[in-house]
Enzyme design. Structure first.
Site, PDB file in Angstrom:
ATOM      1  N   GLU A 189       0.867  -1.194   0.000  1.00 15.82           N
ATOM      2  CA  GLU A 189       0.000   0.000   0.000  1.00 15.82           C
ATOM      3  C   GLU A 189       0.897   1.235   0.000  1.00 15.82           C
ATOM      4  O   GLU A 189       1.783   1.384   0.841  1.00 15.82           O
ATOM      5  CB  GLU A 189      -0.953   0.012   1.204  1.00 15.82           C
ATOM      6  CG  GLU A 189      -1.847   1.257   1.161  1.00 15.82           C
ATOM      7  CD  GLU A 189      -3.188   1.127   1.869  1.00 15.82           C
ATOM      8  OE1 GLU A 189      -3.541   0.033   2.332  1.00 15.82           O
ATOM      9  OE2 GLU A 189      -3.871   2.165   1.953  1.00 15.82           O
TER      10      GLU A 189
ATOM     11  N   ASP B 271      -2.551  12.172  -2.830  1.00 10.85           N
ATOM     12  CA  ASP B 271      -2.732  13.626  -2.733  1.00 10.85           C
ATOM     13  C   ASP B 271      -3.039  14.203  -4.117  1.00 10.85           C
ATOM     14  O   ASP B 271      -2.259  14.004  -5.056  1.00 10.85           O
ATOM     15  CB  ASP B 271      -1.459  14.275  -2.170  1.00 10.85           C
ATOM     16  CG  ASP B 271      -1.271  13.929  -0.696  1.00 10.85           C
ATOM     17  OD1 ASP B 271      -2.283  13.767   0.013  1.00 10.85           O
ATOM     18  OD2 ASP B 271      -0.108  13.801  -0.263  1.00 10.85           O
TER      19      ASP B 271
ATOM     20  N   LYS C   3      -3.927  22.505  -7.555  1.00  9.76           N
ATOM     21  CA  LYS C   3      -3.450  23.732  -8.216  1.00  9.76           C
ATOM     22  C   LYS C   3      -2.596  23.378  -9.430  1.00  9.76           C
ATOM     23  O   LYS C   3      -1.751  22.477  -9.347  1.00  9.76           O
ATOM     24  CB  LYS C   3      -2.614  24.574  -7.249  1.00  9.76           C
ATOM     25  CG  LYS C   3      -3.438  25.293  -6.212  1.00  9.76           C
ATOM     26  CD  LYS C   3      -2.558  26.192  -5.385  1.00  9.76           C
ATOM     27  CE  LYS C   3      -3.366  26.773  -4.235  1.00  9.76           C
ATOM     28  NZ  LYS C   3      -2.538  27.218  -3.133  1.00  9.76           N
TER      29      LYS C   3
ATOM     30  N   ASP D 227     -10.957  11.036  -5.672  1.00  6.68           N
ATOM     31  CA  ASP D 227     -12.193  11.823  -5.806  1.00  6.68           C
ATOM     32  C   ASP D 227     -11.906  13.102  -6.590  1.00  6.68           C
ATOM     33  O   ASP D 227     -12.678  14.048  -6.541  1.00  6.68           O
ATOM     34  CB  ASP D 227     -12.772  12.158  -4.425  1.00  6.68           C
ATOM     35  CG  ASP D 227     -11.801  12.913  -3.555  1.00  6.68           C
ATOM     36  OD1 ASP D 227     -10.608  13.024  -3.914  1.00  6.68           O
ATOM     37  OD2 ASP D 227     -12.218  13.422  -2.490  1.00  6.68           O
TER      38      ASP D 227
HETATM   39  C1  LIG Z   1      -4.869  11.995   0.946  1.00  8.32           C
HETATM   40  S1  LIG Z   1      -3.918  10.946   1.934  1.00  8.32           S
HETATM   41  C2  LIG Z   1      -4.780   9.398   1.817  1.00  8.32           C
HETATM   42  C3  LIG Z   1      -4.489   8.496   2.978  1.00  8.32           C
HETATM   43  C4  LIG Z   1      -5.198   7.134   2.956  1.00  8.32           C
HETATM   44  N1  LIG Z   1      -4.815   6.338   1.825  1.00  8.32           N
HETATM   45  C5  LIG Z   1      -6.704   7.297   2.978  1.00  8.32           C
HETATM   46  O1  LIG Z   1      -7.373   6.934   2.004  1.00  8.32           O
HETATM   47  O2  LIG Z   1      -7.223   7.785   4.016  1.00  8.32           O
HETATM   48  C6  LIG Z   1      -2.495  10.653   0.912  1.00  8.32           C
HETATM   49  C7  LIG Z   1      -1.361   9.957   1.652  1.00  8.32           C
HETATM   50  O3  LIG Z   1      -0.322   9.675   0.722  1.00  8.32           O
HETATM   51  C8  LIG Z   1       0.929   9.929   1.341  1.00  8.32           C
HETATM   52  N2  LIG Z   1       1.933  10.191   0.305  1.00  8.32           N
HETATM   53  C9  LIG Z   1       2.073  11.303  -0.439  1.00  8.32           C
HETATM   54  N3  LIG Z   1       3.103  11.197  -1.281  1.00  8.32           N
HETATM   55  C10 LIG Z   1       3.635   9.964  -1.085  1.00  8.32           C
HETATM   56  C11 LIG Z   1       4.741   9.257  -1.647  1.00  8.32           C
HETATM   57  N4  LIG Z   1       5.493   9.813  -2.586  1.00  8.32           N
HETATM   58  N5  LIG Z   1       5.007   8.001  -1.206  1.00  8.32           N
HETATM   59  C12 LIG Z   1       4.229   7.428  -0.238  1.00  8.32           C
HETATM   60  N6  LIG Z   1       3.180   8.051   0.341  1.00  8.32           N
HETATM   61  C13 LIG Z   1       2.885   9.304  -0.077  1.00  8.32           C
HETATM   62  C14 LIG Z   1       0.646  11.146   2.228  1.00  8.32           C
HETATM   63  O4  LIG Z   1       1.581  11.285   3.275  1.00  8.32           O
HETATM   64  C15 LIG Z   1      -0.768  10.834   2.744  1.00  8.32           C
HETATM   65  O5  LIG Z   1      -0.741  10.125   3.965  1.00  8.32           O
END
Ligand SMILES: C[S@@+](CC[C@H](N)C(=O)[O-])C[C@H]1O[C@@H](n2cnc3c(N)ncnc32)[C@H](O)[C@@H]1O
Length: 218
Positions: free
Chosen positions: A50, A124, A128, A160
């Site tokens: 994951e 994420d 923007k 989303d």
């Molecule tokens: C919007 S959150 C979604 C968290 C979770 N999957 C959920 O559905 O609740 C996006 C997550 O991706 C992680 N993330 C962002 N860039 C990443 C990367 N390059 N490698 C691993 N994780 C990353 C962020 O730290 C964050 O916890």
């Protein structure tokens, strides 16, 4: 390769509590990953991944329904890692190994490990225009996924964000490594495919945003 742009600690997490992770038996970093790798090879079990596990809700859920599988998980968000550690201890879970490395750091160390399923739930969106280059899923990322998967491996992605959905479709279709098995906005499919309704799933539902689920197969 893409650096990590998000937050590493929530306001509630004290800096010192992040040291708790370093000595936890199910936590790995770039230096000791080989130890985890040895355990994977020895076990001969299916290994899943994951990317961006957040608070680890889906991960805990998956580890319970597939007790014979192993789950690797990465997210630089340390507060989420601490929450996951707590739940691993509470539920006495032994088939999750996790790290605070970003995907690009992980890709450097992963070597010849192949994953059966890869979950990427609500990456994420960076809405923007000037931040779009920060998005995790792009053509280079898909090429990298090809190197860590085998025939019939599945990539499950939820978002989303409409614009990101289009970027995902384009990035996969430009490479010929994976075929699109399913693209749906029917949220019932989350239940059917046994994907946990994570924090960001619940948030999108509450704010009445449409959620796209993509399932790709090699
Ligand atoms: C919007 S959150 C979604 C968290 C979770 N999957 C959920 O559905 O609740 C996006 C997550 O991706 C992680 N993330 C962002 N860039 C990443 C990367 N390059 N490698 C691993 N994780 C990353 C962020 O730290 C964050 O916890």
């Amino acid at each position: 390769m893409l650096p990590f742009y998000g937050r590493r600690l929530s306001r509630k997490t004290k800096k010192f509590s992040s040291y708790d992770l370093e000595n936890f038996e199910f936590f790995f970093n770039e230096i000791n990953f080989n130890e985890t790798k040895k355990k994977l090879v020895k076990s001969c079990q299916n290994v899943n991944l994951e990317i961006g596990f957040g608070k680890g809700e889906n991960l805990i859920f998956q580890s319970q329904i597939k007790k014979k599988d192993i789950f690797l998980a990465i997210d630089p968000f340390i507060s989420g890692g601490l929450k996951l550690k707590k739940n691993i201890e509470i539920f006495k879970i032994s088939n999750i190994f996790f790290s605070n490395v970003s995907f690009s750091q992980f890709f450097e160390i992963v070597g010849d490990v192949n994953f059966k399923k890869i979950f990427i739930l609500f990456p994420d969106p960076w809405p923007k225009k000037k931040h779009k280059k920060r998005r995790l899923i792009n053509e280079e990322f898909v090429k990298n996924l090809d190197k860590i998967t085998i025939r019939h491996s599945e990539i499950l992605i939820a978002t989303d964000d409409e614009c990101y959905s289009n970027q995902i479709l384009k990035s996969f279709s430009k490479q010929n490594f994976f075929k699109l098995l399913l693209k749906t906005m029917d949220n019932q499919i989350f239940e059917d495919y046994k994907i946990y309704p994570t924090k960001y799933f619940r948030k999108a539902k509450k704010e009445k945003r449409r959620i796209n689920l993509f399932i790709y197969q090699k």
